[in-house]
Design a protein around this motif. Sequence first.
Motif, PDB file in Angstrom:
ATOM      1  N   PRO A 105       7.536  22.465  45.377  1.00  0.00           N
ATOM      2  CA  PRO A 105       7.638  22.406  43.912  1.00  0.00           C
ATOM      3  C   PRO A 105       7.365  20.982  43.431  1.00  0.00           C
ATOM      4  CG  PRO A 105       9.822  22.405  44.891  1.00  0.00           C
ATOM      5  CD  PRO A 105       8.856  22.565  46.028  1.00  0.00           C
ATOM      6  N   VAL A 106       6.706  20.851  42.281  1.00  0.00           N
ATOM      7  CA  VAL A 106       6.382  19.531  41.740  1.00  0.00           C
ATOM      8  C   VAL A 106       6.755  19.474  40.267  1.00  0.00           C
ATOM      9  CG1 VAL A 106       4.516  19.097  43.398  1.00  0.00           C
ATOM     10  CG2 VAL A 106       3.996  20.227  41.223  1.00  0.00           C
ATOM     11  N   ARG A 107       6.952  18.265  39.775  1.00  0.00           N
ATOM     12  CA  ARG A 107       7.259  18.049  38.361  1.00  0.00           C
ATOM     13  C   ARG A 107       6.035  17.590  37.573  1.00  0.00           C
ATOM     14  NH1 ARG A 107      12.537  18.040  36.933  1.00  0.00           N
ATOM     15  NH2 ARG A 107      14.103  18.044  38.607  1.00  0.00           N
ATOM     16  N   ASP A 108       4.992  17.151  38.274  1.00  0.00           N
ATOM     17  CA  ASP A 108       3.789  16.654  37.610  1.00  0.00           C
ATOM     18  C   ASP A 108       2.618  16.820  38.564  1.00  0.00           C
ATOM     19  OD1 ASP A 108       3.807  14.437  39.453  1.00  0.00           O
ATOM     20  OD2 ASP A 108       5.247  13.421  38.162  1.00  0.00           O
ATOM     21  N   LEU A 109       1.455  16.299  38.162  1.00  0.00           N
ATOM     22  CA  LEU A 109       0.264  16.400  39.001  1.00  0.00           C
ATOM     23  C   LEU A 109      -0.241  15.027  39.429  1.00  0.00           C
ATOM     24  CD1 LEU A 109      -1.681  19.346  37.292  1.00  0.00           C
ATOM     25  CD2 LEU A 109      -0.206  19.386  39.316  1.00  0.00           C
ATOM     26  N   THR A 110       0.688  14.089  39.631  1.00  0.00           N
ATOM     27  CA  THR A 110       0.290  12.778  40.144  1.00  0.00           C
ATOM     28  C   THR A 110       0.011  12.817  41.635  1.00  0.00           C
ATOM     29  OG1 THR A 110       2.597  12.132  40.542  1.00  0.00           O
ATOM     30  CG2 THR A 110       1.644  11.573  38.378  1.00  0.00           C
TER      31      THR A 110
END
Length: 258
Positions: A151-156
């Motif tokens: 799971p991720v919070r952004d696409l960095t």
Amino acid sequence: MPAKNLTANRAALGHRVGYALRHPDRVPRHLARAARDLWLRRRHPDHVSYYRAVMRSDTRADPDAAVGSRSRERWLALGAMQFDYLLGHGLRPEHHMLDIGCGNLRGGWRFIRYLEPGHYHGIDISPDILVAAQATIVEMGLQKRLPTLTPVRDLTLRFLPDAHFDVVHAHSVFSHSPIPVIDECLAHVGRVLAPGGWFDFTFDRTEGEEHHVLREDFYYRTETLVALAEQHGLRARFMDDWEELPHGQSKIRVTHGP
């Protein structure tokens, strides 16, 4: 499927009224969705948090529908379309693949089965849909293929290694993303792309005014996304042969620039 309507502004009042008159049976569902989305937007003002909440709501009802498939048959067909296209455009078993917005592995389970063990990494902003992805791994008997789901919070992509992925894939992600989210992804994807690697993404294409519907569905001109990629030193080209397939979105392939 019907030809793509590349000039309609689906957010315009006239289009919405005309659509409602042509499809009155769909009006109640649209109104329910609009009310739900208004409530979620007030609770989650930033887009990623908002769309994570949308996915939580949709996944509870039906994980297949949450990733845009109205039936299990369509889920299987769209996954096969993704897989067959990449297989015909350079995907090999030894490649390392990053699947952005992997969902419940509509296409991902086929990639996991095809790639060498440990070579598939799926990420998604929705923890709920990743739980459904785990169920797909069990259903398809893919545990020994050792896929990674994060799971991720952004696409960095900052937790991923440099120059590692031969193939980066984002199906039906940018179609739900405003420009700042797309720009964030394009600003960082070049770092994780291996030499000679590529990034394929689909998007909802318009040749008219760029617009969105309920801040869930975004429509962009091809030249907008090509120019955005070039700003980050990437080369982008429109994949004409994808247009021949029965899919409503268009596709761009991004590689390292010259």
